[in-house]
Scaffold this motif. Structure first.
Motif, PDB file in Angstrom:
ATOM      1  N   UNK A  79       0.839  -1.206   0.000  1.00 20.48           N
ATOM      2  CA  UNK A  79       0.000   0.000   0.000  1.00 20.48           C
ATOM      3  C   UNK A  79       0.873   1.255   0.000  1.00 20.48           C
ATOM      4  N   UNK A  80       1.982   1.208   0.732  1.00 18.37           N
ATOM      5  CA  UNK A  80       2.899   2.350   0.814  1.00 18.37           C
ATOM      6  C   UNK A  80       3.363   2.751  -0.593  1.00 18.37           C
ATOM      7  N   UNK A  81       3.615   1.745  -1.425  1.00 17.12           N
ATOM      8  CA  UNK A  81       4.030   2.022  -2.799  1.00 17.12           C
ATOM      9  C   UNK A  81       2.849   2.588  -3.597  1.00 17.12           C
ATOM     10  N   UNK A  82       1.705   1.922  -3.500  1.00 12.88           N
ATOM     11  CA  UNK A  82       0.566   2.336  -4.330  1.00 12.88           C
ATOM     12  C   UNK A  82       0.021   3.710  -3.914  1.00 12.88           C
ATOM     13  N   UNK A  83       0.269   4.092  -2.666  1.00 11.14           N
ATOM     14  CA  UNK A  83      -0.228   5.389  -2.187  1.00 11.14           C
ATOM     15  C   UNK A  83       0.525   6.561  -2.802  1.00 11.14           C
ATOM     16  N   UNK A  84       1.744   6.338  -3.305  1.00 11.32           N
ATOM     17  CA  UNK A  84       2.461   7.456  -3.949  1.00 11.32           C
ATOM     18  C   UNK A  84       2.412   7.360  -5.465  1.00 11.32           C
ATOM     19  N   UNK A  85       1.900   6.259  -5.968  1.00 14.88           N
ATOM     20  CA  UNK A  85       1.835   6.138  -7.429  1.00 14.88           C
ATOM     21  C   UNK A  85       0.552   6.768  -7.959  1.00 14.88           C
ATOM     22  N   UNK A  86       0.415   6.750  -9.280  1.00 13.17           N
ATOM     23  CA  UNK A  86      -0.708   7.446  -9.906  1.00 13.17           C
ATOM     24  C   UNK A  86      -2.009   6.637  -9.816  1.00 13.17           C
ATOM     25  N   UNK A  87      -2.522   6.474  -8.606  1.00 10.96           N
ATOM     26  CA  UNK A  87      -3.773   5.747  -8.419  1.00 10.96           C
ATOM     27  C   UNK A  87      -4.745   6.593  -7.605  1.00 10.96           C
TER      28      UNK A  87
END
Lengths: 182, 555
Positions: A79-87
């Motif tokens: 989640x930590x990764x997906x929270x900074x990506x374009x989602x």
């Protein structure tokens, strides 16, 4: 356990994990998904490897202990990764609910049995629970990002004032002297 | 996070898989958190750069000059004629994809346009259209496309998502330096006044005042005086600090960031202590300068002319003060400018001597031409010759790993000197995995002028591969300190660590050197330069002492 839902999932675990990972990685652009899937070196590809390590662990937790600390240890990095990506928030966390669809597809024959179906409903509640945990983690990450940005700006401004001699901090000792509580 | 939170009815229809579309047909989406604010027109104007005006990247209208396409075309043409490497890089890429997955921004963001090959393709597509026959005839089939407003916006968005770190170039079988393509692309954008403010304003400050932060000479001196006071409090030694001293042996130039922002300030204190030590023990006279008060050069991220203008003060100041040679502090891109361009741009350096360490007699042959020596090299040499008295056990509470800053490592080959210094001043040093260090090092994610606050998502995604390797050594060896030799790293890595590996702090090399350095006449040290207790050496203040001091205060 052989015929219980848990036993059936265990039997098809490899397939379910593969589909779940695939569905998660397909949320990226096709060229990117190919790289995230293909590069096995964890340092050359932290996103793909964090995801591929986390997914089997999470399935295991859903089937067994469902321990929140253990779940966090593997869910937080994804989640930590997906929270900074374009989602959007839903895109960042939707991969968890995707597991429902995968289970229904993978176990379509077995789920004709009403008893299994009942077990599935209970299992799906766990997936919902996991999804809510993901959302909490997501929000923690987003708040952290804003906190980091705000602190960076605050520190810069504060230091500039301090160095311009505009701020005088009360020292520990003078507090003691005046009897003011810290 | 993407901007639009979908409505429930939209949510039902969401397919979480992105469409399969050719890259040229994916329109640019300028996303908050990924871009930096537009340049302040006052800064652009101050530098005499074109088209200074207030503009906003999110607006439809970027207020470009009417003939902007012509300006880009002519600028492109001029640079193709002037820089052979640029033309070669436009022509020879076979799109093998070796670079594609080597960029930290691609790895972290997952945006295919951050693959170095695609980022370069943004320019190449226009190059083919404007300057090659095949491109003119075959158009899109040949990967060509005309310049349009959308293409220009795409250039701007992605050329400011490249930190010019050159990791991709290490893997290119043709030796294409994609950083140079970004450099050229940014030059072209600057012809239209399309800079970011995190670059434009520091450049204007530096041009006017001598450093990026716009610190005036008296304030610069004040800061160094503060450091002298702090050092005295910690060590009991009042260090000498030469400023603008004519006839000194060596001029010292370092990034101004370290004079004003933690944790760089502790490294700046480290320099002061080292120079004092060398003066006391060996009579070496080093001076700082309030005019040459910036090692960094954000002009490098604007245009080669701007880089040259900002860099010229280094030699001018060395000449004015009459020093023998120049010593440079810990910085990243500063060293690419010094090592690769300075001598050509602002030489010859016949007014300086070929650098020789007066203490060890070592000749720094690599600096024979530009006459500027890297402090890691200088100090490694001192340690090698046993010229520094060190107590590495003062750093025993630190488990250190080392981040190779992109420019000193890939740009000039400084790999072993900082490691030698760290291992001399610390007892616990652990390397990160081999494919994340030395020439394969991953960028901090904030280089080339991208360490602003508003593009935090870009910085955090771009820094993920670096942070991931730090996390590994933290979990495996208990690493709690990330050392680096770059001022931008010292500003960029703390937030990166806070997000990905909050247990790890950031330090400069010379902060650790100074913590270990045994100064002549110093008191027993109970705290490090940060004022934090050194475990096992804390001074226990007796209650009666405090009381008597308080009574004295009250009187």
């Amino acid at each position: 356990m052989g015929n219980s839902l848990k036993g059936l999932i265990e039997k098809k675990k490899k397939d379910i994990i593969r589909h779940w990972f695939e569905a998660t990685i397909q949320t990226y652009a096709p060229d990117t998904a190919q790289f995230y899937k293909g590069q096995k070196d964890e340092f050359a590809n932290p996103v793909g490897n964090t995801t591929s390590e986390g997914i089997p662990f999470l399935l295991d937790q859903l089937l067994n202990d469902f321990d929140s600390e253990a779940i966090k240890s593997h869910l937080d990095p994804i989640i930590r990764i997906r929270a900074v990506q374009n989602f959007t928030p839903s895109q960042a966390t939707a991969f968890i609910l995707k597991l429902k669809e995968i289970l229904r597809d993978c176990l379509s024959d077995e789920l004709q049995d009403a008893a299994r179906l009942k077990e599935l409903l209970a299992f799906e509640s766990r997936i919902d629970q996991l999804s809510l945990m993901a959302f909490d983690l997501y929000m923690n990450c987003r708040e952290k990002i804003y906190e980091i940005a705000a602190n960076e700006t605050r520190n810069q401004t504060f230091r500039a004032f301090k160095r311009a001699g505009l701020i005088v901090e009360p020292s520990e000792r003078s507090r003691k002297v005046k009897g003011v509580k810290p | 996070m993407a901007d639009e939170t979908p409505k429930p009815e939209e949510l039902i229809q969401i397919d979480h898989r992105p469409p399969k579309t050719d890259w040229m047909d994916v329109p640019v989406d300028i996303r908050k958190g990924m871009y930096c604010y537009a340049s302040n027109p006052k800064s652009v104007e101050y530098l005499g750069l074109p088209n200074a005006r207030q503009w906003n990247p999110l607006d439809e209208d970027w207020q470009l000059p009417e003939n902007w396409q012509e300006i880009i075309h002519e600028g492109f043409k001029e640079r193709l004629e002037k820089f052979r490497s640029f033309r070669v890089f436009m022509d020879i890429c076979v799109r093998c994809g070796a670079c594609a997955d080597k960029c930290h921004y691609f790895i972290g963001t997952g945006d295919p346009k951050n693959m170095p090959v695609l980022r370069a393709e943004l320019l190449r597509s226009v190059y083919r259209n404007d300057f090659t026959r095949m491109g003119k005839i075959l158009g899109k089939i040949n990967g060509a496309r005309p310049m349009s407003l959308d293409v220009l916006k795409e250039w701007w968005y992605y050329l400011f998502q490249c930190s010019e770190c050159r990791r991709c170039s290490v893997f290119c079988p043709y030796g294409i330096d994609t950083a140079e393509i970004t450099i050229m692309g940014r030059e072209l954008l600057n012809l239209l006044g399309l800079n970011i403010d995190w670059i434009a304003t520091p450049v204007a400050n530096c041009y006017r005042t001598g450093n990026h932060l716009g610190i005036q000479p008296h304030a610069f001196k004040d800061m160094l005086d503060f450091f002298v006071e702090d050092i005295e409090e910690i060590t009991g030694v009042q260090v000498d600090c030469n400023i603008n001293k004519k006839g000194a042996d060596i001029l010292f130039i370092t990034p101004s960031g370290d004079v004003f922002a933690d944790p760089g300030t502790y490294t700046a204190m480290g320099y002061l202590m080292l120079f004092h030590y060398l003066k006391e023990k060996y009579g070496l006279d080093v001076t700082w300068s309030t005019y040459g008060s910036e090692g960094g050069n954000f002009g490098f991220f604007t245009s080669h002319e701007t880089m040259k203008r900002l860099n010229s003060k280094m030699y001018a100041e060395a000449k004015r003060l009459g020093v023998k040679w120049i010593l440079g502090g810990e910085c990243g891109h500063m060293w690419r400018v010094i090592n690769q361009y300075m001598d050509t741009m602002n030489g010859p350096t016949d007014f300086l001597e070929e650098p020789v360490s007066p203490i060890t007699g070592t000749k720094f042959e690599n600096a024979r031409s530009n006459r500027m020596v890297h402090i890691a090299e200088f100090v490694a040499d001192l340690i090698k010759h046993g010229k520094l008295e060190l107590d590495p056990s003062r750093n025993d509470h630190l488990k250190v790993t080392f981040h190779d800053s992109c420019n000193p490592s890939r740009g000039m080959g400084i790999f072993d000197e900082p490691r030698y210094v760290i291992e001399s001043v610390c007892n616990h040093f652990y390397e990160m995995p081999a494919n994340t260090i030395r020439e394969n090092t991953f960028c901090c994610g904030s280089g080339a002028g991208l360490n602003a606050g508003e593009n935090m998502e870009l910085r955090l995604t771009g820094g993920l591969p670096r942070a991931n390797a730090v996390k590994h050594v933290h979990e495996k060896h208990g690493v709690n300190m990330l050392a680096c030799i770059c001022a931008i790293d010292r500003a960029a890595l703390p937030p990166l660590m806070e997000y990905w590996v909050p247990e790890v702090d950031v330090t400069g090399l010379h902060e650790m050197v100074a913590n270990a350095l045994i100064m002549p006449g110093e008191n027993e040290r109970s705290t490090d330069l940060r004022g934090e207790d050194i475990p096992g050496r804390e001074v226990v203040e007796e209650e009666s002492d405090i009381e008597s001091e308080e009574q004295a205060d009250e009187k």
